[in-house]
Design a protein around this motif. Structure first.
Motif, PDB file in Angstrom:
ATOM      1  N   ARG A   1       9.363  12.563  10.566  1.00 10.64           N
ATOM      2  CA  ARG A   1       8.839  13.523  11.536  1.00 10.64           C
ATOM      3  C   ARG A   1       9.423  13.287  12.929  1.00 10.64           C
ATOM      4  NH1 ARG A   1       5.004  17.119  12.015  1.00 10.64           N
ATOM      5  NH2 ARG A   1       3.997  17.292  14.035  1.00 10.64           N
ATOM      6  N   THR A   2       9.560  12.041  13.321  1.00 11.83           N
ATOM      7  CA  THR A   2      10.130  11.715  14.630  1.00 11.83           C
ATOM      8  C   THR A   2      11.576  12.178  14.716  1.00 11.83           C
ATOM      9  OG1 THR A   2       8.659   9.847  14.937  1.00 11.83           O
ATOM     10  CG2 THR A   2      10.699   9.821  16.215  1.00 11.83           C
TER      11      THR A   2
ATOM     12  N   SER B   1       0.838  -1.210   0.000  1.00 10.16           N
ATOM     13  CA  SER B   1       0.000   0.000   0.000  1.00 10.16           C
ATOM     14  C   SER B   1       0.873   1.260   0.000  1.00 10.16           C
ATOM     15  CB  SER B   1      -0.901   0.002   1.241  1.00 10.16           C
ATOM     16  OG  SER B   1      -1.492   1.272   1.411  1.00 10.16           O
TER      17      SER B   1
ATOM     18  N   MET C   1       3.940   5.490   2.588  1.00  6.92           N
ATOM     19  CA  MET C   1       4.218   6.932   2.672  1.00  6.92           C
ATOM     20  C   MET C   1       4.020   7.423   4.099  1.00  6.92           C
ATOM     21  SD  MET C   1       2.902   8.940  -0.758  1.00  6.92           S
ATOM     22  CE  MET C   1       1.182   8.520  -0.534  1.00  6.92           C
ATOM     23  N   GLY C   2       2.967   6.934   4.744  1.00  9.31           N
ATOM     24  CA  GLY C   2       2.701   7.313   6.123  1.00  9.31           C
ATOM     25  C   GLY C   2       3.812   6.880   7.058  1.00  9.31           C
ATOM     26  N   LEU C   3       4.301   5.660   6.889  1.00  8.92           N
ATOM     27  CA  LEU C   3       5.414   5.184   7.713  1.00  8.92           C
ATOM     28  C   LEU C   3       6.670   6.025   7.504  1.00  8.92           C
ATOM     29  CD1 LEU C   3       5.328   1.266   7.526  1.00  8.92           C
ATOM     30  CD2 LEU C   3       4.590   2.741   9.404  1.00  8.92           C
TER      31      LEU C   3
ATOM     32  N   CYS D   1       4.434  13.087  -5.393  1.00  4.62           N
ATOM     33  CA  CYS D   1       3.617  13.510  -4.243  1.00  4.62           C
ATOM     34  C   CYS D   1       2.781  14.736  -4.598  1.00  4.62           C
ATOM     35  CB  CYS D   1       4.511  13.786  -3.036  1.00  4.62           C
ATOM     36  SG  CYS D   1       5.157  12.284  -2.261  1.00  4.62           S
TER      37      CYS D   1
ATOM     38  N   TYR E   1       6.852   9.125   6.452  1.00  4.44           N
ATOM     39  CA  TYR E   1       6.670  10.456   7.023  1.00  4.44           C
ATOM     40  C   TYR E   1       6.762  10.422   8.552  1.00  4.44           C
ATOM     41  CZ  TYR E   1       4.984  14.993   8.310  1.00  4.44           C
ATOM     42  OH  TYR E   1       4.886  16.231   8.870  1.00  4.44           O
ATOM     43  N   LYS E   2       6.162   9.421   9.174  1.00  5.12           N
ATOM     44  CA  LYS E   2       6.246   9.315  10.641  1.00  5.12           C
ATOM     45  C   LYS E   2       7.691   9.192  11.094  1.00  5.12           C
ATOM     46  CE  LYS E   2       1.738   7.150  11.285  1.00  5.12           C
ATOM     47  NZ  LYS E   2       1.042   5.891  11.572  1.00  5.12           N
ATOM     48  N   GLN E   3       8.458   8.391  10.370  1.00  2.00           N
ATOM     49  CA  GLN E   3       9.862   8.212  10.724  1.00  2.00           C
ATOM     50  C   GLN E   3      10.621   9.530  10.567  1.00  2.00           C
ATOM     51  OE1 GLN E   3      12.816   5.702   8.375  1.00  2.00           O
ATOM     52  NE2 GLN E   3      12.081   4.273   9.949  1.00  2.00           N
TER      53      GLN E   3
ATOM     54  N   SER F   1       0.019   4.321   0.252  1.00  2.00           N
ATOM     55  CA  SER F   1      -0.426   5.252   1.298  1.00  2.00           C
ATOM     56  C   SER F   1       0.131   4.858   2.662  1.00  2.00           C
ATOM     57  CB  SER F   1      -1.948   5.298   1.371  1.00  2.00           C
ATOM     58  OG  SER F   1      -2.476   5.751   0.164  1.00  2.00           O
ATOM     59  N   PHE F   2       0.076   3.575   2.968  1.00  2.00           N
ATOM     60  CA  PHE F   2       0.587   3.095   4.243  1.00  2.00           C
ATOM     61  C   PHE F   2       2.095   3.325   4.330  1.00  2.00           C
ATOM     62  CE2 PHE F   2       2.322  -0.229   7.022  1.00  2.00           C
ATOM     63  CZ  PHE F   2       1.627   0.046   8.185  1.00  2.00           C
TER      64      PHE F   2
END
Length: 153
Positions: free
Chosen positions: A28-29, A15, A20-22, A141, A24-26, A17-18
């Protein structure tokens, strides 16, 4: 391709989307930890400083619209920036409800220093990608962002 399997659940690993989310979270952290430790700011605060540096003195509503944030979230963001003396707010002479925001000298310095440090985080984070891949990622993106969705938030 490296890391073909991220979490070993095929439906999620395939996925975009999934994934990309992972990613970005990484990012961002990592970025948030550095900004908080070195400058006592968040990514959102740096974003606000960047907007105000670029646009100059603007109403708080303009900041909210530019960052695509709700007014209540923007108010908290602005209040936290004011506490840290990064921006100041003034009342409008013509519209008593409007708060006009401007970056302070301290805010300009923090923005400059934090942006330089953040660029190193960005360079490290994106180092597995070639320059062409980074440009392609940005381009792809941008294609996914629906302008009418941004404006209606």
């Amino acid at each position: 391709m490296q890391n073909e399997t991220i979490i070993a659940i095929p439906e999620l690993d395939s996925s975009p989307s999934f994934i990309m989310g992972l990613a970005y979270k990484q990012f961002r952290t990592i970025a948030s930890q550095m900004l908080n430790a070195e400058f006592d700011i968040t990514l959102e605060m740096l974003g606000a400083l960047r907007v105000l540096t670029h646009l100059g003195e603007v109403p708080q509503q303009t900041l909210a619209e530019t960052l695509n944030r709700e007014r209540s979230v923007t108010k908290r963001l602005v209040d936290n920036c004011i506490k840290r003396e990064l921006i100041i707010a003034r009342k409008s002479d013509t519209n008593k409800k409007a708060r006009y925001l401007v970056v302070t000298d301290k805010g300009l310095l923090v923005k400059k220093q934090a942006s330089a440090k953040l660029q190193k985080v960005i360079d490290d984070f994106y180092s597995p990608l070639t320059s062409d891949e980074q440009k392609l990622l940005l381009s792809l993106c941008k294609k996914l962002i629906k302008e009418d969705f941004l404006l209606s938030e």
